[in-house]
Design a protein around this motif. Structure first.
Motif, mmCIF file in Angstrom:
data_model
loop_
_atom_site.group_PDB
_atom_site.id
_atom_site.type_symbol
_atom_site.label_atom_id
_atom_site.label_comp_id
_atom_site.label_asym_id
_atom_site.label_seq_id
_atom_site.Cartn_x
_atom_site.Cartn_y
_atom_site.Cartn_z
ATOM 1 N N PRO A 75 13.719 45.748 36.246
ATOM 2 C CA PRO A 75 14.273 45.726 37.604
ATOM 3 C C PRO A 75 14.723 44.329 37.984
ATOM 4 N N ASN A 76 15.795 44.280 38.764
ATOM 5 C CA ASN A 76 16.349 43.014 39.229
ATOM 6 C C ASN A 76 15.632 42.598 40.504
ATOM 7 N N ALA A 77 14.846 41.536 40.432
ATOM 8 C CA ALA A 77 14.082 41.104 41.601
ATOM 9 C C ALA A 77 14.983 40.657 42.727
ATOM 10 N N ALA A 78 16.089 39.997 42.375
ATOM 11 C CA ALA A 78 16.999 39.546 43.429
ATOM 12 C C ALA A 78 17.636 40.724 44.145
ATOM 13 N N ALA A 79 17.889 41.800 43.376
ATOM 14 C CA ALA A 79 18.503 42.960 44.013
ATOM 15 C C ALA A 79 17.520 43.674 44.913
ATOM 16 N N MET A 80 16.229 43.705 44.489
ATOM 17 C CA MET A 80 15.238 44.395 45.294
ATOM 18 C C MET A 80 14.879 43.633 46.547
ATOM 19 N N GLU A 81 15.285 42.379 46.639
ATOM 20 C CA GLU A 81 14.917 41.565 47.798
ATOM 21 C C GLU A 81 15.444 42.165 49.087
ATOM 22 N N ASN A 82 16.659 42.696 49.062
ATOM 23 C CA ASN A 82 17.258 43.270 50.256
ATOM 24 C C ASN A 82 17.311 44.794 50.210
ATOM 25 N N GLY A 83 16.615 45.374 49.242
ATOM 26 C CA GLY A 83 16.587 46.822 49.173
ATOM 27 C C GLY A 83 17.848 47.431 48.626
ATOM 28 N N THR A 84 18.669 46.660 47.932
ATOM 29 C CA THR A 84 19.921 47.185 47.384
ATOM 30 C C THR A 84 20.047 46.755 45.936
ATOM 31 N N GLU A 85 20.606 47.610 45.127
ATOM 32 C CA GLU A 85 20.873 47.286 43.738
ATOM 33 C C GLU A 85 22.223 46.611 43.623
ATOM 34 N N PRO A 86 22.402 45.695 42.685
ATOM 35 C CA PRO A 86 23.717 45.081 42.510
ATOM 36 C C PRO A 86 24.734 46.093 42.014
ATOM 37 N N ASN A 87 25.965 45.804 42.277
ATOM 38 C CA ASN A 87 27.049 46.693 41.895
ATOM 39 C C ASN A 87 27.210 46.655 40.382
ATOM 40 N N ARG A 88 26.977 47.800 39.724
ATOM 41 C CA ARG A 88 27.025 47.841 38.268
ATOM 42 C C ARG A 88 28.314 48.482 37.761
ATOM 43 N N GLU A 89 29.366 48.389 38.524
ATOM 44 C CA GLU A 89 30.625 48.970 38.094
ATOM 45 C C GLU A 89 31.159 48.214 36.879
ATOM 46 N N GLU A 90 31.738 48.966 35.959
ATOM 47 C CA GLU A 90 32.363 48.332 34.814
ATOM 48 C C GLU A 90 33.629 47.620 35.258
ATOM 49 N N ARG A 91 33.814 46.429 34.749
ATOM 50 C CA ARG A 91 34.987 45.653 35.129
ATOM 51 C C ARG A 91 36.219 46.210 34.443
ATOM 52 N N PRO A 92 37.301 46.333 35.171
ATOM 53 C CA PRO A 92 38.518 46.918 34.590
ATOM 54 C C PRO A 92 39.105 45.994 33.538
ATOM 55 N N PRO A 93 39.927 46.554 32.653
ATOM 56 C CA PRO A 93 40.586 45.700 31.652
ATOM 57 C C PRO A 93 41.450 44.649 32.333
ATOM 58 N N GLY A 94 41.444 43.474 31.768
ATOM 59 C CA GLY A 94 42.228 42.392 32.349
ATOM 60 C C GLY A 94 41.545 41.688 33.502
ATOM 61 N N PHE A 95 40.266 42.034 33.750
ATOM 62 C CA PHE A 95 39.544 41.388 34.850
ATOM 63 C C PHE A 95 39.375 39.901 34.545
ATOM 64 N N GLN A 96 39.727 39.066 35.504
ATOM 65 C CA GLN A 96 39.681 37.629 35.297
ATOM 66 C C GLN A 96 38.839 36.969 36.373
ATOM 67 N N GLU A 97 38.222 35.869 36.024
ATOM 68 C CA GLU A 97 37.437 35.084 36.958
ATOM 69 C C GLU A 97 37.915 33.647 36.933
ATOM 70 N N THR A 98 37.692 32.976 38.028
ATOM 71 C CA THR A 98 38.075 31.576 38.165
ATOM 72 C C THR A 98 36.840 30.772 38.509
ATOM 73 N N THR A 99 36.686 29.639 37.892
ATOM 74 C CA THR A 99 35.569 28.746 38.166
ATOM 75 C C THR A 99 36.107 27.498 38.842
ATOM 76 N N ILE A 100 35.553 27.177 39.974
ATOM 77 C CA ILE A 100 35.978 25.987 40.703
ATOM 78 C C ILE A 100 34.752 25.119 40.978
ATOM 79 N N THR A 101 35.001 23.844 41.098
ATOM 80 C CA THR A 101 33.950 22.883 41.435
ATOM 81 C C THR A 101 34.343 22.178 42.713
ATOM 82 N N GLU A 102 33.466 22.249 43.701
ATOM 83 C CA GLU A 102 33.697 21.598 44.983
ATOM 84 C C GLU A 102 32.409 20.926 45.411
ATOM 85 N N GLY A 103 32.485 19.637 45.668
ATOM 86 C CA GLY A 103 31.273 18.905 45.987
ATOM 87 C C GLY A 103 30.318 18.953 44.814
ATOM 88 N N ALA A 104 29.068 19.319 45.062
ATOM 89 C CA ALA A 104 28.068 19.437 44.002
ATOM 90 C C ALA A 104 27.901 20.865 43.533
#
Length: 674
Positions: A75-104
């Protein structure tokens, strides 16, 4: 009809062994009667089933049997903290993420416009970190705690009693322990301070702002990063783990208003509340003024500048309780309108606000206020803090131009800033310039604020004065010098580059402009006798202006060449589109709409038939509203568009454009939520 517990009997396995569908069971109602048993079947559509704990346990048993053999993770302890499970949807093909750094902070967010992030508001976030740091320094100093800010020199002084004999220092160990106890306690960045500040970010989205608080602001006890969107909270948990601040930042999925209403009790209030929604924060203000602690800090951003600047006075009145005027001083009036609205809501609970810093920047206004409780101060608000709602004691028409007066307000009439607090923030940022990426701009804006006249509301602009009488525009130094020569005070305003704040009456200001017009005459024959310019210039000035440049006419911030006003940071910068689940990248959507709608209202080169076919590709917004009466004769399309076409080709003025209300649960929030 109320039925007793029923026993489900499995008819066939469902397509997914891990799920239980309602149509997989044959529900039978069992009814006992004295003298025997009778079993009857009842129609499912007419049966009301009340699931008792016994039935729930039976259903759980069947689900457990279906799940046998399926891999299950811990079980995900962080998810149980608010009584909700994290979204476990499969990511669609071509799903992209961006990483940015701001401050620290280092943040991962989807390239699609599902969770909002606007890099232009880095100045807003940097300034907020600086303000909360100084607020923490003041609050913890009263408890004997010093904060340690990375990059700042240690200013702690060691006091040595020279009258004490040297041999006495080395003899008892108790003395050494006492010396250690006398040393002040310290609070460092990234550490939990048990007596520190409790911070709430009501609309956190990716959690960037909350994570920056945890990694850059010392003296914090906890940070609650809340958002109503499940996607945003799931992303927030990833970013909290990525930045290793799970001990300080607590992700929360809830309606921000309900969360703040649940913390009205004095012992559960937050020391700092940050609200940065997409658009207006009006729906959150009532809960916020109740959930902030006594003397606590409330930080509010408003990005609905079109409303606050007077483009829709009725909407401004419905949201903020004041009528905004469309004038050149609209940015400062927006600040005073927001402060009035905050104080008005706080007065309902015998509380009042004290502004620390009020900023108009880019496409938004940002206010930092402290909230206190006091019945006497609340009663004085109507007389001292707000302009009169019944209108100024003037004639129906202006004595200078002959035009009718416009009534606006009520609005905040007291100072916008606490200059002592602003000076502390300015000193801290100047002493540690490497702490923030926008430190240069923070120094410039705060320097202009320290030069502003605190007791003069609103301002004039150079182009406004000159365009009214159709003359050349004097330079800033010439107009300031003329006002100083006449014995009046004058300053700049951080809200507008060519603004002039002065305690000179309007009659003196127009006399100065009449004198300027004599040096650079206007062709009077071109002026209409009913125009404001003709009526102003036909009066001889009683004050003889002197435009000789004075040394004190040039403010210090201007002489030092500080970066006082924002230059466009990037192409097409601004509030940006609202975040939407499953949406395309923000830049791609904007470019597609711009290309589609370009020259829509202009006559194309093609013939009328091609033009009619082209216009039929756009949906009719009146048809969607049910008000189009032209039927087939309408030049726009009345056919329901496909979901893909709606997402890609809906004009910006169409009321059915995909959007979400940030004030409702599950909606992604805006520039405040990063």
């Amino acid at each position: 009809m109320i039925c007793p517990p029923t026993v489900p009997t499995c008819r066939r396995p469902g397509p997914n062994p891990g799920s239980v569908h309602r149509d997989q069971f044959d529900f039978r109602c069992l009814e006992r009667r004295i003298g025997g048993q009778r079993r009857e079947r009842m129609s499912r559509a007419r049966t009301v089933l009340w699931l008792s704990p016994t039935l729930r346990s039976v259903l759980s048993l069947y689900r457990a049997r279906f799940m046998e053999g399926q891999p299950q993770g811990p079980p995900n302890a962080a998810a149980m903290e608010n009584g909700t499970e994290p979204n476990r949807e499969e990511r669609p093909p071509g799903f992209q993420e961006t990483t940015i750094t701001e401050g620290a902070a280092k943040i991962v967010f989807p390239s699609a416009n599902e969770v909002f992030y606007n890099p232009v508001q880095e100045f807003n976030r940097d300034l907020t970190c600086a303000v909360i740091t100084e607020f923490a320094r003041i609050q913890l100093a009263a408890k004997g705690i010093q904060i340690k800010v990375p990059g700042e020199k240690d200013v702690q002084k060691v006091v040595v009693d020279l009258s004490e004999p040297k041999e006495d220092k080395a003899e008892p160990k108790e003395g050494a322990n006492l010396a250690l106890e006398d040393q002040p306690r310290t609070a460092a960045v990234g550490e939990i301070c048990e007596e520190g500040l409790r911070v709430l970010e009501g609309l956190a989205a990716s959690g960037l702002r909350s994570i920056r608080f945890a990694r850059e602001v010392p003296g914090l006890r906890s940070v609650v990063a809340n958002d109503a969107s499940a996607r945003a909270v799931a992303l927030m948990r990833r970013n909290v783990q990525l930045n290793e601040v799970a001990h300080l930042v607590q992700p929360s999925q809830a309606d921000a208003r309900m969360l703040m209403y649940q913390h009205q009790k004095a012992s559960e209030r937050f020391d700092v509340i940050d609200l940065d929604p997409y658009g207006s924060p009006a729906s959150f203000l009532d809960a916020a003024v109740q959930a902030v602690s006594e003397g606590g800090l409330l930080c509010v951003t408003c990005t609905d500048m079109a409303v606050l600047a007077g483009n829709s006075g009725e909407t401004c009145y419905s949201k903020y309780g004041a009528m905004a005027l469309k004038s050149r001083a609209c940015h400062e009036m927006a600040l005073r309108t927001v402060l009035h609205s905050l104080d008005l809501r706080a007065n309902c609970y015998q509380r009042f606000v004290v502004p620390l810093l009020s900023i108009s920047a880019d496409f938004y206004v940002r206010v930092f206020v402290r909230v206190f409780t006091g019945q006497a101060k609340v009663k004085a608000s109507a007389r001292l803090k707000f302009s009169a709602a019944c209108g100024p004691p003037v004639a129906p028409e202006c004595e200078h131009c002959g035009q009718r007066h416009q009534l606006g307000g009520p609005m905040w009439a007291e100072p916008l800033h606490d200059l002592e607090f602003v000076g502390r923030v300015l000193e801290a940022v100047s002493a540690n310039p490497g702490r923030f990426h926008t430190a240069e701009r923070i120094r410039g804006v705060l320097s202009v604020i320290t030069e502003e006249l605190p007791d003069v509301p609103l301002y004039y602009t150079l182009d406004q004065l000159s365009s009214t009488i159709h003359c050349n525009t004097p330079s800033l130094l010439q107009l300031r010098s003329a006002l100083l020569h006449a014995g009046f005070r004058v300053s700049l305003s951080h809200a507008c580059k060519n603004a002039v704040k002065t305690d000179a009456p309007s009659s003196a200001l127009w006399d100065i402009m009449r004198c300027w017009e004599k040096e650079y005459p206007v062709k009077r024959e071109r002026l209409s006798e009913s125009s404001p310019a003709f009526r102003i210039l036909r009066v001889e000035p009683r004050l003889q202006a002197n435009f000789t440049i004075r040394d004190d006419a040039n403010p210090s911030s201007r002489q030092r060449g500080l970066k006082r006003f924002q230059a466009n940071p990037e192409a097409n910068w601004g509030p940006r589109p609202r975040a939407r689940p499953g949406g395309k990248a923000a830049g791609e959507t904007v470019e597609e709409r711009r290309r589609l709608l370009q020259n829509k209202r202009k006559e194309p080169v093609e013939d009328l038939a091609e033009r009619a076919a082209w216009l039929k590709t756009f949906p009719c917004k009146r048809f969607k509203e049910g008000t189009c009466q032209q039927g087939d004769q309408c030049c726009y399309s009345h056919s329901p568009p496909s979901p893909k076409a709606t997402a890609e080709a809906t004009p910006t003025d169409c009321p059915e454009a995909p959007s979400q209300n940030p004030t409702e649960p599950g909606a992604a929030t805006g520039p405040g939520i990063e």
